[in-house]
Every structure is written in C-alpha cells, then in structure tokens.
Write an enzyme that holds these catalytic residues in place. Structure first.
Site, PDB file in Angstrom:
ATOM      1  N   HIS A 110       0.816  -0.785  -0.062  1.00 59.13           N
ATOM      2  CA  HIS A 110       0.094   0.024   0.348  1.00 59.13           C
ATOM      3  C   HIS A 110       0.943   1.076   0.029  1.00 59.13           C
ATOM      4  CE1 HIS A 110      -2.912   3.089   1.325  1.00 59.13           C
ATOM      5  NE2 HIS A 110      -3.746   2.218   0.959  1.00 59.13           N
ATOM      6  N   GLU A 129      -3.983   2.317  -7.085  1.00 62.22           N
ATOM      7  CA  GLU A 129      -4.242   3.254  -6.465  1.00 62.22           C
ATOM      8  C   GLU A 129      -3.696   4.383  -6.658  1.00 62.22           C
ATOM      9  OE1 GLU A 129      -6.565   2.140  -2.614  1.00 62.22           O
ATOM     10  OE2 GLU A 129      -4.452   1.846  -2.320  1.00 62.22           O
TER      11      GLU A 129
HETATM   12  P1  PGA Z   1      -9.650   6.155   0.407  1.00 56.32           P
HETATM   13  O1  PGA Z   1      -8.323   4.845   0.862  1.00 56.32           O
HETATM   14  O2  PGA Z   1     -10.694   5.269  -0.180  1.00 56.32           O
HETATM   15  O3  PGA Z   1      -9.893   6.678   1.770  1.00 56.32           O
HETATM   16  O4  PGA Z   1      -8.848   6.990  -0.734  1.00 56.32           O
HETATM   17  C1  PGA Z   1      -7.996   3.850  -0.319  1.00 56.32           C
HETATM   18  C2  PGA Z   1      -6.814   3.296   0.218  1.00 56.32           C
HETATM   19  O5  PGA Z   1      -5.854   3.871   0.772  1.00 56.32           O
HETATM   20  O6  PGA Z   1      -6.871   2.009   0.109  1.00 56.32           O
END
Ligand code: PGA
Length: 263
Positions: free
Chosen positions: A96, A168
């Site tokens: 992550h 992401e």
């Molecule tokens: P968010 O987080 O939906 O608050 O943007 C997603 C993540 O960091 O996995």
C-alpha cells in the site's frame, strides 16, 4: 472470463473495537448478495480475530493490511503469513502506498511479501500507483509498468494467477496531502491504466491469466462514485478506505457495484 469481483474495506488504523462491533450490527448485506462477489474486510491486526468471530458463518473474508516475508524468527513487531493463515485470514494488502511512504517499502520488499503470502495460501492484493508528482510529469504509464514488472518479477505464471492487483493513484487517496477534497481519478482514465496492467500481466504470465486476474481501483471511492468505476470493463473491484468505515456507506458501495456490473 472467471474473475469474481472483489470489494475490499481497508480500515487502516482507524476503527476501535466498539466501532468494529457497530459495523457488524449495521452491515446487513444478504447471503445472496455475498455469493455474487467477494467482500473482504481488512482490519488492524489486533482486531482480526474479533472480526473473524463477528463474521461467523457469513461469506465475508477477513484480510490483513500487511505481512512480513519470513514465517518466524526474531522480527519484533511483525506478523507472518503463517500466523495469518493459521486463523483463516485469506487476503493481505501488500505494498500500500502508505507503507511505501512511511515504511520505505520498495517493490523488492513487496515481491518478497507476495511470495510469502502465496506460500501460505493467502491472496496478496498488490497495491501500486503513481504519485502526484509522477502524474504531473506525465509518467503514469511508465511508473505503473515498472511497479507491475518489479512486483511480479521471478514469479511463475501459476503464482501470478493467484494475486490481485489494486491500482491506487496515490494522489487520489483521500488521506493524501494533494487530495484534501477527496477527489477520485476519473473512471475513464483509471480504465486506461487497468487495461495497461492487464496487458502487462498477459506479457509476464499468459493472456488467460490476465483475463482472469482481479484488478481493483482504489482512491476516494464513495457510494456516489463507485458506479462509474464498476461500469468499466477492466475494473473488477474496489479498494475502499474512508468510505468503508461506516457500514451504511460500505454497504451502498457493495450494492451499487453489483448493480452496475449486473451481477
Ligand atoms: P480512500 O483509501 O478510499 O480513503 O481513498 C483507499 C486506500 O488507501 O486504500
């Protein structure tokens, strides 16, 4: 195409126990709905066992937010895939952006964690994406390509078939300094990156594996925005941070995802 949609809650270091319990009182998605997709709750480590108990016999999977790359040893503060698998944890987030940023996790480290998770039968959800600066420099494709190649390097196609990938864009994550408004990527531009990731997986593994692998979008997904992402062909699920903390909004995300994908 066999990919089963994944809707993942990433609670990060947020909920306390009473909030976790309240979540379960309010999360009333039916068993029929849960058959249509995989709902995964990634809780903080000390809550995993309680979450497992609260799940009971419902078809909801429990996931961890991190794992170490050895099974056991003198690694104070770490948790192994062996220990996670021991009590039935089936998924783990790996790489992550918050771990990459605060704990200097490189793609090399991510690769080691992926290997260990796979060895213990846990599905690693490999998170990757470009930073704000990289996006501004027009570098998204190159960065994503490097991440995918580096994280999957050295794996046999049969192993790659068992991972999931979460795209992401770091700038779209709601806790990011560049994202005070909680702005998600647009579904169309996310789709372009997802398609690229699938093409890369086809090159590294096989086209069948690329067709079957789950590629999720994450970054400021809400009940209002999830439909747009679910409508995209190569978006097979969502990784949800902020909007997963409350059962009501996470439930709406699950239902909206199902509706859009016509499951
Ligand atoms: P968010 O987080 O939906 O608050 O943007 C997603 C993540 O960091 O996995």
């Amino acid at each position: 195409m066999h990919r089963k949609p994944l809707v993942i809650a990433n609670w990060k270091m947020n909920l306390d126990l009473s909030q976790v319990e309240r979540f379960f009182q309010q999360f009333t998605v039916s068993d029929d709905v849960l058959k249509k997709l995989e709902v995964i709750l990634c809780a903080t480590l000390v809550h995993l066992e309680r979450v497992q108990r609260l799940v009971g016999s419902r078809a909801i999977a429990v996931g961890a937010q991190n794992v170490f790359w050895e099974d056991r040893g003198a690694f104070t503060g770490e948790v192994s895939a062996l220990q996670l698998a021991d009590f039935g944890c089936r998924y783990v987030l790996v790489g992550h952006s918050e771990r990459r940023e605060h704990f200097q996790e490189t793609d090399g480290v991510v690769g080691k964690k992926v290997r260990q998770a796979l060895q213990r039968g846990i599905t690693p959800v490999i998170c990757l994406g470009e930073s704000y600066e990289e996006k501004e420099a027009g570098d998204t494709k190159r960065v994503v390509q490097n991440h995918v190649r580096a994280c999957l390097e050295g794996f046999e196609p049969r192993d790659i078939a068992k991972v999931a990938i979460a795209y992401e864009p770091v700038w779209a994550i709601s806790t990011n300094v560049h994202n005070v408004d909680g702005k998600a990527d647009s579904p169309k531009s996310a789709q372009v990156v997802h398609k690229l990731i699938r093409r890369l997986v086809a090159e590294i593994a096989t086209s069948t594996i690329a067709e079957d692998i789950g590629i999720l979008y994450g970054g400021s997904v809400t009940p209002e925005t999830v439909g747009g992402f679910a409508a995209m062909d190569d978006i097979d699920g969502v990784l949800v941070g902020g909007a997963s903390k409350e059962a009501a909004s996470f439930q709406k995300i699950v239902m909206e995802f199902i509706k859009q994908k016509k499951l």
